[in-house]
Write an enzyme that holds these catalytic residues in place. Structure first.
Site, PDB file in Angstrom:
ATOM      1  N   SER A 187       0.892  -1.170  -0.011  1.00  0.00           N
ATOM      2  CA  SER A 187      -0.131   0.077  -0.013  1.00  0.00           C
ATOM      3  C   SER A 187       0.843   1.209   0.059  1.00  0.00           C
ATOM      4  O   SER A 187       0.517   2.157  -0.829  1.00  0.00           O
ATOM      5  CB  SER A 187      -1.008   0.044   1.457  1.00  0.00           C
ATOM      6  OG  SER A 187      -1.773   1.224   1.478  1.00  0.00           O
ATOM      7  N   LYS A 191       2.011   3.821  -3.865  1.00  0.00           N
ATOM      8  CA  LYS A 191       1.775   5.224  -3.870  1.00  0.00           C
ATOM      9  C   LYS A 191       3.174   6.055  -3.851  1.00  0.00           C
ATOM     10  O   LYS A 191       3.156   7.066  -4.806  1.00  0.00           O
ATOM     11  CB  LYS A 191       1.070   5.741  -2.432  1.00  0.00           C
ATOM     12  CG  LYS A 191      -0.535   5.413  -2.708  1.00  0.00           C
ATOM     13  CD  LYS A 191      -1.257   5.615  -1.426  1.00  0.00           C
ATOM     14  CE  LYS A 191      -0.775   4.819  -0.360  1.00  0.00           C
ATOM     15  NZ  LYS A 191      -1.365   4.732   1.054  1.00  0.00           N
TER      16      LYS A 191
HETATM   17  N1  URA Z   1      -0.236   3.823   5.543  1.00  0.00           N
HETATM   18  C1  URA Z   1      -0.744   3.358   4.224  1.00  0.00           C
HETATM   19  O1  URA Z   1      -0.545   4.157   3.243  1.00  0.00           O
HETATM   20  N2  URA Z   1      -1.021   2.115   3.988  1.00  0.00           N
HETATM   21  C2  URA Z   1      -1.234   1.019   4.915  1.00  0.00           C
HETATM   22  O2  URA Z   1      -1.521   0.014   4.655  1.00  0.00           O
HETATM   23  C3  URA Z   1      -1.035   1.723   6.151  1.00  0.00           C
HETATM   24  C4  URA Z   1      -0.679   2.851   6.526  1.00  0.00           C
END
Ligand code: URA
Length: 451
Positions: A187, A191
């Site tokens: 995750s 990003k």
């Molecule tokens: N921050 C994120 O962007 N993803 C997660 O899974 C946990 C914290």
């Protein structure tokens, strides 16, 4: 792609502890994003991953598929090595507000995509939006233009960036599958890798106010994140930092902007109690300046950053950033023009002694009670609300002296908040001492002590 794949078989495979192939994982993620795999099956899969984990190779594949669900911004035409920082989240963690303009003022471009407050931790976007007019929703074109023009930009995740993560994160939040290292790693990194960066510095928090409460888990997460970043050709190093008391003095959006501005202005306005915040900020920003090629070591990078604060360059860059993103520069130059909470209440110490601990998780929860955070995704935030600490670990205190000051418009929560903040302080007769907030550094060679 094997067209005869069956979602139930894949869930069963993971449930039994087997690894999934790239095609199998693609089938699941693609199907989920495009609606052919329903939420109940993805929930079951996520829970299977929660208990069974993923191999390093699976985690890397998972991250790539999440990344490829959206756009990867190309900043190669912008000169310089672009470097960002990510923190796993803490209480009073306003490092990004200081660090992004600071590193940019040292001629290292910083394209930063940040998040909102999550649980007891605050979010950079909410803090920035407490500045009147500041826009964190930008088009990708605006994002490119701002970084090109001033060397720093700070915005929120758009629907073009890792949409699979956006959808899956919301599901994890309501299926008790957030605290899972491969899922967190995929995750976060999907990003960050979409931002168009060349290098990344990670702040992995550990302790009472962090998602990874134990040091071992923080090391596990940090090692996974460092491997993924480097696996994608983005030079990545991590620091494990202590979140056993709030960072600096302020917890709450505008209050944290005020502390950040004082820190950016150097010694003149800064509280001695912001020293731990600046220790973490200088370490992370020094590492960014080093990875950005503007220093020969992290230590030299730290020195370059100190000089930038002392000369006023970092503060000027912050004002440029505020202006570029539509914020009201006057509210920063004249901090006292901001509206005040209707209740500004001191929390007095019930006894004399020495501050041994401050429960940052509890202070994060109380700041939500005061109005500074959300309990649901669409809850409104009172930007003025929060807590300012007058005493930190290592201080002595007399009975009746203020431990902290509460800011809130909600009359009904004052008594409870005052009681809970007093309880969050552990005060003993034994003198206490301050320790470094930086515990260790993680790179591809392993874990190293750092201070
Ligand atoms: N921050 C994120 O962007 N993803 C997660 O899974 C946990 C914290």
């Amino acid at each position: 792609m094997n067209f005869y794949m069956n979602t139930v078989d894949l869930i069963r495979k993971k449930r039994n502890g087997e690894s999934l192939s790239e095609d199998e994982m693609r089938f699941l993620i693609h199907g989920y994003v495009h609606g052919s795999i329903p939420e109940y099956q993805m929930s079951a899969f996520l829970m299977a991953v929660y208990f069974r984990g993923m191999s390093d190779e699976e985690t890397l594949t998972f991250t790539r598929l999440m990344l490829d669900s959206g756009k990867r911004i190309d900043l190669t035409d912008i000169p310089g090595r672009k470097v960002d920082k990510h923190s796993t989240g803490g209480v009073g963690d306003k490092v990004s507000l200081i660090l992004a303009p600071l590193v940019a003022s040292c001629k290292v471009p910083v394209p930063m995509i940040s998040g909102r407050g999550l649980g007891h931790t605050g979010g950079t976007l909410d803090k920035l939006e407490s500045i009147p007019g500041f826009r964190t929703t930008l088009t990708l074109e605006e994002y490119r233009n701002i970084i090109q023009r001033i060397g720093v930009v700070m915005m929120g995740q758009t629907s073009e960036i890792a949409p699979a993560d956006k959808k899956m994160y919301a599901l994890r939040d309501v299926t008790a599958t957030v605290e899972c290292i491969p899922l967190i790693a995929g995750s976060i990194m999907s990003k960050k890798l979409a931002e168009g960066i060349d290098a990344l510095v990670l702040d992995i928090k550990t302790g009472r106010g962090a998602f990874m409460e134990t040091y071992e888990k923080a090391i596990d997460l940090g090692t996974t994140l460092v491997k993924i970043g480097n696996g994608f050709g983005v030079r990545t190093i991590g620091f494990v930092t202590d979140m056993n008391e709030p960072l600096g003095i302020a917890v709450g959006n505008w209050l944290e902007v005020v502390e950040s501005v004082h820190c950016l202005q150097g010694k003149r306005g800064r509280s001695d109690h912001s020293a731990d915040l600046m220790e973490v900020t200088y370490t992370l920003s020094g590492a960014m300046v080093y990875l950005g090629g503007k220093a020969n070591s992290i230590e030299e990078g730290i020195q370059v950053c100190r000089e930038s604060i002392d000369s006023g360059r970092a503060y000027s860059k912050f004002l440029e950033l505020v202006e570029a993103q539509g914020g009201d520069v006057e509210s920063i130059e004249n901090l006292s023009s901001y509206p005040l909470s209707t209740n500004i209440v001191e929390v007095k110490s019930p006894k004399g002694g020495f501050i041994q601990e401050i429960d940052s998780f509890e202070l994060g929860q109380v700041s939500i009670l005061l109005g500074a955070g959300r309990t649901k995704l669409d809850d409104p935030i009172d930007m003025k609300a929060g807590i300012v600490l007058r005493k930190k670990v290592g201080d002595s205190v007399m009975q009746g002296e203020p431990l902290a000051v509460l800011y809130t418009d909600k009359d009904s929560v004052v008594t409870e908040a005052r009681h809970r903040v007093a309880q969050a302080y552990t005060i003993t007769a034994v003198p206490s001492s301050r320790t470094s907030r930086i515990i260790s550094m993680i790179d591809m060679e392993g874990v190293h002590p750092f201070n």
